[in-house]
Design an enzyme around this catalytic site. Sequence first.
Site, PDB file in Angstrom:
ATOM      1  N   ASP A   1       1.211  -5.230   3.990  1.00  8.63           N
ATOM      2  CA  ASP A   1       0.596  -3.905   4.210  1.00  8.63           C
ATOM      3  C   ASP A   1      -0.635  -3.958   5.109  1.00  8.63           C
ATOM      4  O   ASP A   1      -0.898  -3.032   5.881  1.00  8.63           O
ATOM      5  CB  ASP A   1       0.280  -3.190   2.879  1.00  8.63           C
ATOM      6  CG  ASP A   1      -0.559  -4.023   1.923  1.00  8.63           C
ATOM      7  OD1 ASP A   1      -0.723  -5.236   2.151  1.00  8.63           O
ATOM      8  OD2 ASP A   1      -1.039  -3.452   0.921  1.00  8.63           O
TER       9      ASP A   1
ATOM     10  N   LYS B   1      -0.826  -8.551  -8.328  1.00  5.09           N
ATOM     11  CA  LYS B   1      -0.955  -7.221  -8.950  1.00  5.09           C
ATOM     12  C   LYS B   1      -0.027  -7.138 -10.162  1.00  5.09           C
ATOM     13  O   LYS B   1       0.161  -8.122 -10.862  1.00  5.09           O
ATOM     14  CB  LYS B   1      -0.702  -6.135  -7.899  1.00  5.09           C
ATOM     15  CG  LYS B   1      -1.703  -6.244  -6.744  1.00  5.09           C
ATOM     16  CD  LYS B   1      -1.431  -5.300  -5.613  1.00  5.09           C
ATOM     17  CE  LYS B   1      -0.362  -5.810  -4.687  1.00  5.09           C
ATOM     18  NZ  LYS B   1      -0.226  -5.066  -3.452  1.00  5.09           N
TER      19      LYS B   1
HETATM   20  C1  GLC Z   1      -2.458  -8.214  -3.000  1.00  4.04           C
HETATM   21  C2  GLC Z   1      -1.320  -8.874  -2.228  1.00  4.04           C
HETATM   22  C3  GLC Z   1      -1.522  -8.717  -0.743  1.00  4.04           C
HETATM   23  C4  GLC Z   1      -1.731  -7.255  -0.400  1.00  4.04           C
HETATM   24  C5  GLC Z   1      -2.890  -6.684  -1.221  1.00  4.04           C
HETATM   25  C6  GLC Z   1      -3.129  -5.204  -0.949  1.00  4.04           C
HETATM   26  O1  GLC Z   1      -3.624  -8.920  -2.746  1.00  4.04           O
HETATM   27  O2  GLC Z   1      -1.232 -10.253  -2.564  1.00  4.04           O
HETATM   28  O3  GLC Z   1      -0.415  -9.224  -0.032  1.00  4.04           O
HETATM   29  O4  GLC Z   1      -1.981  -7.109   0.962  1.00  4.04           O
HETATM   30  O5  GLC Z   1      -2.619  -6.859  -2.596  1.00  4.04           O
HETATM   31  O6  GLC Z   1      -2.030  -4.436  -1.263  1.00  4.04           O
END
Ligand code: GLC
Length: 448
Positions: free
Chosen positions: A192, A156
């Site tokens: 998460d 991200k």
């Molecule tokens: C990105 C992160 C992952 C997380 C997802 C949603 O893909 O790499 O760890 O769970 O975003 O937030």
Amino acid sequence: MNEMKINSYLRVLRRSFDITYRDIEAIIADFHAEMARGLKGEGGSLKMLPAFVDVARGSESGTFIALDLGGTNFRVLQVSLNGKGRAKVEHTEKFVIPKSVMRGTGAGLFNFIARSIQRFLIGHVDPKGKRRLGFAFSFPIRQEHIASGILINWTKGFTATGVVGGDVVKLLGRSLEDYGIRNVEITALANDTVGTLAAKSYEDPTCDIGVIFGTGTNACYRERLANIKKIGPRACGGSKRMIINIEWGNFNGFMTSEFDRMLDESSNNPGKQIMEKMISGMYLGELVRLVISDMIRKKLIFKGRKAGFFRDGFTTEHMSQIEDDRSRGMKMAGRYLETIGVKKANADDLRVLKRVCRVVSRRAARISAASLAAVVTWMDPGVRRRHTVGIDGTLYERYPGFRRTIRSVLGGLFGERKKNIRLVHAKDGSGIGVAVVAAVAARNAGQN
Ligand code: GLC
């Protein structure tokens, strides 16, 4: 004449964004192959990261501080668990992470977090009392233990330096010390998705998958310990299963369009997170912007304006508002666009824009459904058992038609058996869930 050209452009676009049922079957097969490789530690696009915790039983209890870091906001919560499947958020506070902090130094980021915790403790709870803290960290982490984890890479918008390869629990611990916070012990670290699954499983024992469709996208599920070849025999609090964080955003078995390739090349992690770039909130708006800029160049939309006119600021949130506007003149959508400097769009332009949004969002939902179907069939090839999927994220919560498309694809794939897959919204699941994870860890350690 122009109408014909527009239609023919959109036809080609639709074709290059189409995901047929045959594609979905291929995606599922590929997904399974990558899952198998990841579990054996043979590399591949799916990291399949063991979380060193299983789902909750519902009997865990206690009061915990939870941190939720991963999107544009950072949240601190105090959560209490009553031991009967009920979690209550007693206090919560949201902090906006400035871009300069997301992209600055690791020390800057963890100091920002420590300061926020300090403010929260002073504002809401007895700042001196002993506290156990669960940390929901929404990035890929390699764990050997529930209360530590090494950041594998950022995803991200985050790029803070000096964190990749480091233990984020230690880094946070150090910042807490620097701010004189000595009464808070970090007892759990979880992705998460793991938090979301833990939160739902606390109230519903049939929950075995956790998914995020938000700024990023990812999923986790319960795996048999015997299948997690790469960590060998391990105890997981007396359970025969452990949660695996798939990191599915990095899956890359797709045909991509020229717009996907442009987006990827200009991103801060080219070649990575290809599926996330086709699905998630951080990227969909940019994909539409790239298509529209191409159409402006070809004089098919926003006639008389330069391609640069449709510049930054167009987000997935705007797409959502545009798709939501069902009125004839699309006046509401027009007004939203004014706020990002796209002035005086006429009704025809808005209708074309809406069609482009639809093409992009529909593909996102179909790929999402395919990935979800892959996880369910990995666990239960015949889809004979009941699976509850805890899902959080703004795309799932608010994007018009997103849920409907996912459900309809699951119906197309599984017919009647689709009713064995129950999709439930786990609002703020990660924050609550990481408190549940901390409680499960305490129970496993014999503290509760
Ligand atoms: C990105 C992160 C992952 C997380 C997802 C949603 O893909 O790499 O760890 O769970 O975003 O937030």
